[in-house]
Design a protein around this motif. Sequence first.
Motif, PDB file in Angstrom:
ATOM      1  N   LEU A 105       0.829  -1.271   0.048  1.00  0.00           N
ATOM      2  CA  LEU A 105       0.035  -0.033   0.117  1.00  0.00           C
ATOM      3  C   LEU A 105       0.587   1.095  -0.145  1.00  0.00           C
ATOM      4  CD1 LEU A 105      -2.800   1.362   0.157  1.00  0.00           C
ATOM      5  CD2 LEU A 105      -2.737   0.999   2.595  1.00  0.00           C
ATOM      6  N   THR A 106       1.904   1.349   0.805  1.00  0.00           N
ATOM      7  CA  THR A 106       2.900   2.407   0.775  1.00  0.00           C
ATOM      8  C   THR A 106       4.236   2.380   0.328  1.00  0.00           C
ATOM      9  OG1 THR A 106       3.632   1.621   3.179  1.00  0.00           O
ATOM     10  CG2 THR A 106       1.564   2.908   3.048  1.00  0.00           C
TER      11      THR A 106
ATOM     12  N   GLU B  66       1.913 -10.178   8.906  1.00  0.00           N
ATOM     13  CA  GLU B  66       1.541  -9.221   9.908  1.00  0.00           C
ATOM     14  C   GLU B  66       2.848  -8.388  10.316  1.00  0.00           C
ATOM     15  OE1 GLU B  66       0.190 -11.257  13.368  1.00  0.00           O
ATOM     16  OE2 GLU B  66       2.160 -12.270  13.754  1.00  0.00           O
ATOM     17  N   HIS B  67       2.328  -7.117  10.431  1.00  0.00           N
ATOM     18  CA  HIS B  67       3.176  -5.916  10.992  1.00  0.00           C
ATOM     19  C   HIS B  67       2.415  -5.158  11.846  1.00  0.00           C
ATOM     20  CE1 HIS B  67       1.825  -2.878   8.145  1.00  0.00           C
ATOM     21  NE2 HIS B  67       1.600  -3.877   7.357  1.00  0.00           N
ATOM     22  N   TRP B  68       3.374  -4.446  12.655  1.00  0.00           N
ATOM     23  CA  TRP B  68       2.828  -3.352  13.488  1.00  0.00           C
ATOM     24  C   TRP B  68       2.127  -2.266  12.800  1.00  0.00           C
ATOM     25  CZ3 TRP B  68       1.133  -4.664  18.035  1.00  0.00           C
ATOM     26  CH2 TRP B  68       1.807  -5.657  18.982  1.00  0.00           C
ATOM     27  N   ASP B  69       1.291  -1.585  13.085  1.00  0.00           N
ATOM     28  CA  ASP B  69       0.794  -0.397  12.476  1.00  0.00           C
ATOM     29  C   ASP B  69       1.477   0.737  12.813  1.00  0.00           C
ATOM     30  OD1 ASP B  69      -0.185   0.246  14.935  1.00  0.00           O
ATOM     31  OD2 ASP B  69      -2.115   1.002  14.354  1.00  0.00           O
ATOM     32  N   GLY B  70       1.643   1.802  11.928  1.00  0.00           N
ATOM     33  CA  GLY B  70       2.362   2.937  12.127  1.00  0.00           C
ATOM     34  C   GLY B  70       3.813   2.750  11.805  1.00  0.00           C
TER      35      GLY B  70
END
Length: 119
Positions: A82-83, A115-119
């Motif tokens: 996405l980024t 999976e990964h942490w948001d932010g």
Amino acid sequence: MATFPTYAKLLHEGYRRARQPAVLRTDMETGPAKQAKIVSRVMIVHEVQYAFGTIADYQNFLIWFRDDIARGAGWFDWADPLTDAVKAARIVGGAIDEELPNKQMDVWVLRFKIEHWDG
């Protein structure tokens, strides 16, 4: 830290992204439910499919999975589609959900969750 292999090509088909909740919701006997924030950050889970254009790439990925990230237990650098930001990620539960070959068994598609942490 290991880096996700660049020869793996993300397929848009079947791609999903979900965010875990950060609130606890408690239903009341009367009136609206109460909600309270319980964590400051959450995991984002991506359902992905990656294609491997050659049997060698597929086999190299399996070696990377086994040795470099300890069968999915380890963290690795991964570019969020996405980024394009590089995130520390891991394979959820160390599980590769499906390994799908074409008819000639030289092109493979693997399905799993990252999976990964948001932010």
